[in-house]
Design a protein around this motif. Structure first.
Motif, mmCIF file in Angstrom:
data_model
loop_
_atom_site.group_PDB
_atom_site.id
_atom_site.type_symbol
_atom_site.label_atom_id
_atom_site.label_comp_id
_atom_site.label_asym_id
_atom_site.label_seq_id
_atom_site.Cartn_x
_atom_site.Cartn_y
_atom_site.Cartn_z
ATOM 1 N N GLN A 1 80.373 49.258 23.142
ATOM 2 C CA GLN A 1 80.965 48.158 22.780
ATOM 3 C C GLN A 1 79.259 46.529 21.843
ATOM 4 O OE1 GLN A 1 83.427 46.186 24.009
ATOM 5 N NE2 GLN A 1 84.544 47.539 25.747
ATOM 6 N N GLN A 2 78.087 47.577 22.575
ATOM 7 C CA GLN A 2 77.258 46.824 22.210
ATOM 8 C C GLN A 2 76.977 46.754 20.624
ATOM 9 O OE1 GLN A 2 73.452 46.412 24.607
ATOM 10 N NE2 GLN A 2 74.424 47.379 26.044
ATOM 11 N N VAL A 3 77.282 48.118 20.194
ATOM 12 C CA VAL A 3 77.290 48.435 18.779
ATOM 13 C C VAL A 3 78.467 47.617 18.133
ATOM 14 C CG1 VAL A 3 77.943 50.226 17.084
ATOM 15 C CG2 VAL A 3 76.722 50.816 19.417
ATOM 16 N N LEU A 4 79.215 47.132 18.031
ATOM 17 C CA LEU A 4 80.456 46.596 17.734
ATOM 18 C C LEU A 4 80.230 44.681 17.814
ATOM 19 C CD1 LEU A 4 83.892 48.619 19.618
ATOM 20 C CD2 LEU A 4 82.951 48.677 17.256
ATOM 21 N N TRP A 5 79.774 44.342 19.171
ATOM 22 C CA TRP A 5 78.727 42.798 18.965
ATOM 23 C C TRP A 5 77.957 43.013 17.596
ATOM 24 C CZ3 TRP A 5 80.726 38.309 20.345
ATOM 25 C CH2 TRP A 5 79.806 37.296 20.840
ATOM 26 N N ARG A 6 77.336 43.873 17.358
ATOM 27 C CA ARG A 6 76.416 43.608 16.571
ATOM 28 C C ARG A 6 76.677 43.935 15.015
ATOM 29 N NH1 ARG A 6 73.062 44.675 20.396
ATOM 30 N NH2 ARG A 6 71.032 44.665 21.534
ATOM 31 N N GLY A 7 78.088 44.491 14.964
ATOM 32 C CA GLY A 7 78.848 44.694 13.561
ATOM 33 C C GLY A 7 78.554 45.912 13.028
ATOM 34 N N ILE A 8 77.587 46.768 13.691
ATOM 35 C CA ILE A 8 77.755 47.948 13.511
ATOM 36 C C ILE A 8 78.260 49.196 13.408
ATOM 37 C CG2 ILE A 8 76.115 49.854 13.502
ATOM 38 C CD1 ILE A 8 73.711 48.475 15.185
ATOM 39 N N PRO A 9 79.094 50.451 12.231
ATOM 40 C CA PRO A 9 79.791 51.177 11.718
ATOM 41 C C PRO A 9 79.550 51.924 13.013
ATOM 42 C CG PRO A 9 78.653 50.996 10.001
ATOM 43 C CD PRO A 9 77.933 49.533 10.893
ATOM 44 N N LEU A 10 80.480 52.149 13.726
ATOM 45 C CA LEU A 10 81.191 52.931 14.650
ATOM 46 C C LEU A 10 81.473 54.708 14.684
ATOM 47 C CD1 LEU A 10 80.497 53.578 17.612
ATOM 48 C CD2 LEU A 10 82.233 52.132 18.212
ATOM 49 N N LYS A 11 81.453 55.328 15.298
ATOM 50 C CA LYS A 11 82.153 56.878 15.453
ATOM 51 C C LYS A 11 82.259 56.917 16.901
ATOM 52 C CE LYS A 11 84.403 60.382 14.014
ATOM 53 N NZ LYS A 11 86.136 60.216 13.402
ATOM 54 N N ILE A 12 83.539 57.522 17.168
ATOM 55 C CA ILE A 12 83.908 57.910 18.714
ATOM 56 C C ILE A 12 84.576 59.277 18.327
ATOM 57 C CG2 ILE A 12 83.470 55.555 19.289
ATOM 58 C CD1 ILE A 12 86.403 56.039 20.124
ATOM 59 N N THR B 1 74.220 53.175 11.958
ATOM 60 C CA THR B 1 75.066 53.381 12.302
ATOM 61 C C THR B 1 75.474 54.165 13.756
ATOM 62 O OG1 THR B 1 75.575 55.852 11.846
ATOM 63 C CG2 THR B 1 76.635 54.868 10.394
ATOM 64 N N ALA B 2 76.087 54.330 14.878
ATOM 65 C CA ALA B 2 76.676 54.728 15.778
ATOM 66 C C ALA B 2 77.052 55.606 16.239
ATOM 67 C CB ALA B 2 76.215 53.962 17.121
ATOM 68 N N HIS C 1 70.700 56.579 12.395
ATOM 69 C CA HIS C 1 71.579 56.536 13.068
ATOM 70 C C HIS C 1 71.231 56.669 14.095
ATOM 71 C CE1 HIS C 1 73.652 57.061 8.722
ATOM 72 N NE2 HIS C 1 72.309 57.980 8.920
ATOM 73 N N LEU C 2 71.983 56.162 14.769
ATOM 74 C CA LEU C 2 71.861 56.354 16.667
ATOM 75 C C LEU C 2 72.773 56.710 17.458
ATOM 76 C CD1 LEU C 2 69.792 55.408 18.629
ATOM 77 C CD2 LEU C 2 71.058 53.762 18.887
ATOM 78 N N VAL C 3 72.468 58.001 17.885
ATOM 79 C CA VAL C 3 73.893 58.838 18.949
ATOM 80 C C VAL C 3 73.488 58.579 20.033
ATOM 81 C CG1 VAL C 3 74.544 60.980 19.364
ATOM 82 C CG2 VAL C 3 73.846 60.854 17.393
ATOM 83 N N LEU C 4 74.761 57.565 20.378
ATOM 84 C CA LEU C 4 74.549 57.324 22.083
ATOM 85 C C LEU C 4 75.195 58.271 23.540
ATOM 86 C CD1 LEU C 4 76.054 53.617 21.704
ATOM 87 C CD2 LEU C 4 73.589 54.171 21.714
ATOM 88 N N MET C 5 73.892 58.752 23.815
ATOM 89 C CA MET C 5 74.271 60.132 25.208
ATOM 90 C C MET C 5 75.189 59.990 25.624
ATOM 91 S SD MET C 5 71.570 62.713 23.586
ATOM 92 C CE MET C 5 71.649 64.385 25.070
ATOM 93 N N ALA D 1 69.052 47.408 23.439
ATOM 94 C CA ALA D 1 69.203 46.411 22.129
ATOM 95 C C ALA D 1 67.646 46.835 21.740
ATOM 96 C CB ALA D 1 68.470 45.648 22.415
ATOM 97 N N ARG D 2 66.773 47.316 21.693
ATOM 98 C CA ARG D 2 65.580 47.633 21.552
ATOM 99 C C ARG D 2 65.861 48.156 19.820
ATOM 100 N NH1 ARG D 2 59.919 49.456 22.512
ATOM 101 N NH2 ARG D 2 58.797 49.460 20.074
ATOM 102 N N ILE D 3 66.562 49.378 20.500
ATOM 103 C CA ILE D 3 66.212 50.787 19.004
ATOM 104 C C ILE D 3 67.577 50.609 17.894
ATOM 105 C CG2 ILE D 3 67.591 52.002 20.831
ATOM 106 C CD1 ILE D 3 65.333 54.350 19.494
ATOM 107 N N LEU D 4 69.163 50.126 18.961
ATOM 108 C CA LEU D 4 69.948 49.364 18.302
ATOM 109 C C LEU D 4 70.040 48.366 16.876
ATOM 110 C CD1 LEU D 4 73.046 50.124 18.076
ATOM 111 C CD2 LEU D 4 73.704 48.433 20.071
ATOM 112 N N ASP D 5 69.369 47.622 17.513
ATOM 113 C CA ASP D 5 69.197 46.586 16.669
ATOM 114 C C ASP D 5 69.387 46.795 14.926
ATOM 115 O OD1 ASP D 5 70.121 44.647 18.512
ATOM 116 O OD2 ASP D 5 67.873 44.019 18.518
#
Length: 423
Positions: free
Chosen positions: A316-327, A306-307, A216-220, A298-302
């Motif tokens: 926005q790049q998360v959503l463009w890839r259809g990955i589940p997102l929590k904010i 989840t993010a 799971h990726l955390v965008l800081m 991109a390389r690590i998000l692909d």
């Protein structure tokens, strides 16, 4: 015009507005603002303290007959006060920000951005209805604008000028709690150490993407960023880190890992890596928590499952890839079609995918209205941005109303490519 992004963008914008017949004035709050504004007759230095700014702002508006206020970001104290005064007087407020569809676009809105944007109150259904009269293809993003190195270089120059020539502005304090010396030193280190940082980042990214585990990726974000400070429930980045790590420990399957990706401009003023390690050990997941110091997403998000973020535009790049997102914070993409409303531990245990068709409409609406191709920092990005935005600033309508009325919008969004002849 008040404070703009580091570099010459506001100076070039002001020059083009003067060519269009406008009178422009620039209020500067430090030596960096002054150095990047080249039209000296129109420069107004503000050398008092922040407590004197509202009265000075009112006086400038009266004396110069101001009709429009142009600024970069609407939440720093001098801007927030100016926006309130301008709105009370019925003046137009033009707000520039980094692109909601970063990194290839810039945001231009009227009245406010991020949590103060009109997008906060606009539903996806309303956006879809507005798009019914438009059948243009979604534009492809450019390969790159080369903004990051220029961004760092302009930041270095800006803070160097403040450090060396700010004598007459000593009464004015920055909206950030980071000393100018530290800002200058951080920019210098980024330039000097960038090759070594890139090597370390690439190695860490390769280890994660080649690992045989779901993650799971955390965008800081930057802790001093206005979106984090003004539109989130957290006071500090460690508060956010603890919430996420505890939720991961309580909810994620035991074979899953958690990857924190730092913001590319993270200064290191807080020992975030050590804080992460300590929290991971406290909650029993130390071997499953990783840290990547910035770099391209991109390389690590692909490969992410989840993010999670506070309200980063990188989502926005998360959503463009259809990955589940929590904010956790307020954001222009906080729509029920896209963002999970589950508690964080349940999100890690049972993530659900966003509505990708709805997001495509949302993204196309932004590209038809407030998202302009280009950038503030590289020469190429500025050329493309200025080619579009001057007419939008001069328009009687904001980008959203203009789109509804059929005005020319920001569709010219690719730099002309060189002709290639194949023999």
């Amino acid at each position: 015009m008040l404070q703009g992004p580091h570099g010459p963008f506001f100076n070039r914008l002001g020059r083009m507005l003067r060519h269009a017949g406008c009178d422009t004035w620039r209020v500067g709050f430090n030596a960096g603002d002054q150095a990047f504004w080249r039209h000296k007759p129109s420069y107004i230095p503000f050398t008092q303290g922040i407590e004197d700014w509202p009265d000075t702002c009112e006086r400038i508006i009266d004396q110069k007959g101001i009709t429009d206020v142009v600024l970069y970001g609407d939440t720093r104290p001098v801007h927030a006060k100016a926006v309130a005064i301008a709105k009370a007087r019925g003046l137009r407020v033009h707000v520039f920000e980094e692109g909601y569809l970063r990194p290839f676009w810039v945001t231009y809105e009227r009245g406010g951005s991020n949590g103060n944007s009109r997008l906060m109150e606009t539903t996806v259904a309303e956006m879809t209805d507005a798009l019914e009269r438009s059948n243009l293809d979604v534009p492809a993003s450019p390969a790159h604008w080369g903004d990051m190195y220029s961004h760092v270089l302009y930041g270095f120059s800006y803070h160097a000028m403040i450090l060396l020539g700010n004598r007459k502005y000593r009464a004015m304090r920055s909206h950030r709690d980071v000393p100018v010396v530290q800002e200058f030193w951080t920019s210098f280190q980024r330039i000097l150490l960038s090759p070594f940082i890139n090597i370390s980042r690439n190695l860490k990214t390769a280890l994660i993407t080649r690992g045989a585990y779901p993650y799971h990726l955390v965008l800081m974000q930057l802790e001093h960023d206005s979106a984090f400070q003004m539109h989130s429930p957290f006071e500090t980045m460690p508060d956010f880190l603890e919430t996420v790590i505890k939720g991961f420990a309580d909810g994620a399957p035991r074979h899953h890992h958690l990857v924190f990706k730092a913001h590319p401009l993270e200064s290191g003023r807080r020992p975030l890596r050590k804080i992460m390690k300590d929290l991971a050990a406290q909650y029993g997941v130390r071997d499953r928590v990783h840290y990547v110091p910035g770099g391209k997403l991109a390389r690590i998000l692909d490969h992410a499952r989840t993010a999670v973020t506070v309200n980063s535009t990188a989502a926005q790049q998360v959503l463009w890839r259809g990955i589940p997102l929590k904010i956790f914070g307020a954001s222009v993409y906080d729509k029920p079609e896209f963002v999970s409303d589950l508690p964080i531990q349940d999100f890690f245990a049972r993530p659900t995918r966003p509505d990708n068709l709805a997001y495509q409409d949302y993204r196309r609406y932004l590209l038809e209205t407030s998202q302009l191709a280009g950038g503030f920092y590289s020469a190429r990005g500025r050329r493309q941005l200025l080619r579009q935005v001057v007419d939008m600033v001069l328009s009687d309508r904001d980008p959203y109303d203009g789109f509804q009325a059929g005005d020319l919008g920001p569709r010219q969004n690719t730099e002309p490519q060189p002709l290639r002849i194949v023999k």
